[in-house]
Scaffold this motif. Structure first.
Motif, PDB file in Angstrom:
ATOM      1  N   ASN A 198      21.001   4.549  16.314  1.00  0.00           N
ATOM      2  CA  ASN A 198      19.803   4.982  17.020  1.00  0.00           C
ATOM      3  C   ASN A 198      20.136   5.728  18.305  1.00  0.00           C
ATOM      4  N   MET A 199      21.180   5.290  18.995  1.00  0.00           N
ATOM      5  CA  MET A 199      21.593   5.977  20.222  1.00  0.00           C
ATOM      6  C   MET A 199      22.080   7.391  19.930  1.00  0.00           C
ATOM      7  N   THR A 200      22.881   7.532  18.870  1.00  0.00           N
ATOM      8  CA  THR A 200      23.434   8.847  18.570  1.00  0.00           C
ATOM      9  C   THR A 200      22.385   9.793  17.995  1.00  0.00           C
ATOM     10  N   SER A 201      21.476   9.271  17.178  1.00  0.00           N
ATOM     11  CA  SER A 201      20.477  10.153  16.563  1.00  0.00           C
ATOM     12  C   SER A 201      19.359  10.513  17.526  1.00  0.00           C
ATOM     13  N   GLY A 202      18.909   9.554  18.337  1.00  0.00           N
ATOM     14  CA  GLY A 202      17.790   9.819  19.231  1.00  0.00           C
ATOM     15  C   GLY A 202      18.188  10.391  20.567  1.00  0.00           C
TER      16      GLY A 202
ATOM     17  N   LEU B 177      16.750   8.789   6.693  1.00  0.00           N
ATOM     18  CA  LEU B 177      15.380   8.688   7.196  1.00  0.00           C
ATOM     19  C   LEU B 177      15.373   8.428   8.703  1.00  0.00           C
ATOM     20  N   ILE B 178      16.269   7.558   9.150  1.00  0.00           N
ATOM     21  CA  ILE B 178      16.330   7.226  10.576  1.00  0.00           C
ATOM     22  C   ILE B 178      16.765   8.443  11.382  1.00  0.00           C
ATOM     23  N   TRP B 179      17.773   9.144  10.877  1.00  0.00           N
ATOM     24  CA  TRP B 179      18.240  10.348  11.564  1.00  0.00           C
ATOM     25  C   TRP B 179      17.149  11.425  11.606  1.00  0.00           C
TER      26      TRP B 179
ATOM     27  N   LEU C 223      13.661  14.793  14.645  1.00  0.00           N
ATOM     28  CA  LEU C 223      12.396  15.522  14.712  1.00  0.00           C
ATOM     29  C   LEU C 223      11.595  15.095  15.949  1.00  0.00           C
ATOM     30  N   GLY C 224      11.671  13.819  16.302  1.00  0.00           N
ATOM     31  CA  GLY C 224      11.030  13.367  17.535  1.00  0.00           C
ATOM     32  C   GLY C 224      11.650  14.039  18.754  1.00  0.00           C
ATOM     33  N   ALA C 225      12.976  14.184  18.739  1.00  0.00           N
ATOM     34  CA  ALA C 225      13.660  14.861  19.839  1.00  0.00           C
ATOM     35  C   ALA C 225      13.245  16.332  19.917  1.00  0.00           C
ATOM     36  N   ALA C 226      13.042  16.958  18.761  1.00  0.00           N
ATOM     37  CA  ALA C 226      12.599  18.349  18.751  1.00  0.00           C
ATOM     38  C   ALA C 226      11.235  18.493  19.423  1.00  0.00           C
ATOM     39  N   LEU C 227      10.324  17.587  19.110  1.00  0.00           N
ATOM     40  CA  LEU C 227       9.006  17.630  19.752  1.00  0.00           C
ATOM     41  C   LEU C 227       9.118  17.415  21.257  1.00  0.00           C
TER      42      LEU C 227
ATOM     43  N   LEU D 253      13.231   0.770   6.909  1.00  0.00           N
ATOM     44  CA  LEU D 253      13.251   2.083   6.264  1.00  0.00           C
ATOM     45  C   LEU D 253      11.838   2.581   5.955  1.00  0.00           C
ATOM     46  N   ILE D 254      10.930   1.676   5.620  1.00  0.00           N
ATOM     47  CA  ILE D 254       9.557   2.089   5.340  1.00  0.00           C
ATOM     48  C   ILE D 254       8.921   2.695   6.592  1.00  0.00           C
ATOM     49  N   VAL D 255       9.066   2.024   7.733  1.00  0.00           N
ATOM     50  CA  VAL D 255       8.417   2.545   8.939  1.00  0.00           C
ATOM     51  C   VAL D 255       9.076   3.842   9.398  1.00  0.00           C
ATOM     52  N   TYR D 256      10.391   3.973   9.204  1.00  0.00           N
ATOM     53  CA  TYR D 256      11.041   5.238   9.573  1.00  0.00           C
ATOM     54  C   TYR D 256      10.678   6.342   8.589  1.00  0.00           C
ATOM     55  N   GLY D 257      10.428   5.971   7.340  1.00  0.00           N
ATOM     56  CA  GLY D 257       9.928   6.964   6.395  1.00  0.00           C
ATOM     57  C   GLY D 257       8.562   7.475   6.812  1.00  0.00           C
ATOM     58  N   LEU D 258       7.687   6.552   7.244  1.00  0.00           N
ATOM     59  CA  LEU D 258       6.373   6.952   7.744  1.00  0.00           C
ATOM     60  C   LEU D 258       6.512   7.841   8.983  1.00  0.00           C
TER      61      LEU D 258
END
Length: 435
Positions: free
Chosen positions: A58-62, A141-143, A148-152, A195-200
């Protein structure tokens, strides 16, 4: 619009959504840990074995690779290159998928060896393997959601990813409990819920971006360009290495503190958790600075970029400093809250008195680190990260080997590492470097 330093009110306004969602995430994960505890000690131990790898992902992806994405987008928008910004979304998604596959491969190949190395055996190891095989099997999915959140956020749209992630984190703990305890899936149920919530979240981010939520519509069919990958990776790769160093520092310090007994280990574990309370604050203000600084750098106004970085950094440093000094002056209530064993309480008090005053420089350093991502200036942050590990681990080892400083010496080394990190970050945000 002529660039100028971001007003304090704007920094606070953009920081608030991310700070809120990080605290919601912390609450959800704490609740999930309590639910996992109902499965028994072995399940909770298995979860604990996997948690460091999950936190690192999570630290590396976000914050790390995500910071590279946010920085590249903010600079493109600041320079008025909207077509380039639209193309960067595709490049960010490609990087997310590639890193997700890499994470899956590494975690499934070397995770079992790591769990055994840190002491996982028997049923606890079995739980860890069952949980991690599902969790890291869906790492893509987590990545994707985090990138995409970082892009926003890089486009200055802080509320959209915060709203999406707040909703999914509110869902996550109840869903995890339902799958684990009601359906009887055990610890794998927690991985499925994650994984379900990260998919959402991924679907939500994609829909928002496709509809122009970033301020422009992405160009998914645009050809891939090496220079755009480089703009993201030049920041993201260095930041990813730094995140790994930060986690390694905690692991090595844990080994060093372990020489002083079980109470010392427990106290350091509590101390690290208190240190992590500073991270939502530094991250929330920092990701706002990534966007605000990046836009000013893109527009060529380095003076405004530096002033913006320092304004945000001082806010984070002051807030973290108040938390740290309060903990140092009044350590006993916190010690009693986290532990009932008098020996552990005494060690926690010792930690807070030594390390609490260093939270201010650490908060300042964290905010300036994210501002440096926006500026694309990563040498200073890298040097600060290495310095923190060198002072904390190296200093702690020297004090243990050549003095009788004992546990206070180890905690003094931890504090010295945090202070050195903040000082080097402060020194790196100056005209001679940011130009």
């Amino acid at each position: 619009m002529t660039p100028s330093p971001a007003p304090l009110a704007e920094i606070v306004r953009l920081s608030a959504p991310t700070i809120l969602v990080t605290f919601v995430q912390a609450a959800a994960q704490t609740t999930e840990a309590a639910l996992i505890g109902r499965l028994g000690t072995d399940a909770l131990a298995g979860y604990a074995l996997v948690l460091p790898l999950l936190m690192l992902m999570n630290m590396t992806s976000g914050g790390a690779m995500g910071g590279g994405v946010a920085s590249a987008l903010a600079r493109a928008i600041g320079a008025g290159r909207m077509d380039e910004a639209a193309s960067l979304i595709t490049h960010a998604a490609v990087i997310a998928l590639a890193m997700g596959l890499l994470t899956t491969g590494l975690a499934l190949s070397f995770g079992p060896m790591l769990y055994r190395w840190v002491g996982g055996t028997g049923p606890a190891l079995d739980h860890a393997l069952a949980y991690s095989s599902i969790l890291f099997g869906g790492a893509g999915l987590i990545w994707l959601a985090n990138i995409l959140g970082a892009a926003l956020r890089g486009a200055g749209r802080m509320r959209l990813p915060a709203i999406i992630m707040t909703v999914v984190w509110v869902i996550e703990a109840p869903l995890s409990g339902f799958l684990m305890l009601v359906l009887g899936w055990g610890l794998p149920g927690a991985a499925v819920a994650y994984l379900i919530v990260y998919g959402l979240a991924t679907v939500g981010m994609l829909v928002m971006i496709a509809r122009g939520g970033a301020g422009f519509r992405p160009r998914f069919k645009a050809p891939l360009r090496r220079d755009l990958f480089h703009r993201i990776l030049s920041v993201g790769v260095v930041a990813t290495v730094m995140a790994t160093i930060a986690n390694l520092t905690v692991v090595l310090m844990t080994a060093l503190v372990a020489r002083h007994g079980t109470a010392a280990i427990a106290a350091y574990g509590v101390g690290v958790r208190l240190e992590f309370l500073i991270i939502p604050l530094g991250f929330g203000i920092g990701v706002a600075l990534t966007s605000l600084v990046g836009r000013r750098v893109g527009a060529g106004d380095w003076t405004a970029a530096r002033m913006t970085a320092w304004r945000g950094g001082l806010i984070a440093g002051a807030a973290a400093g108040v938390i740290g000094l309060t903990a140092a002056l009044f350590p006993h209530p916190l010690a009693r809250f986290f532990a009932s064993d008098p020996a552990v309480q005494e060690a926690i008090v010792l930690y807070l008195r030594w390390v609490g005053p260093s939270f201010g420089p650490f908060g300042l350093g964290m905010a300036l680190y994210f501002a440096s991502q926006g500026a694309g200036r990563m040498r200073g942050p890298f040097a600060a990260s290495v310095s923190r590990m060198g002072v904390a681990v190296g200093g702690g080892w020297l004090l243990a080997a050549f003095t009788t400083a004992g546990l206070p010496g180890a905690f003094a080394a931890v504090a010295g590492g945090l202070v050195s990190y903040g000082l080097l970050m402060a020194v790196s945000v100056r005209p001679g470097v940011w130009r």
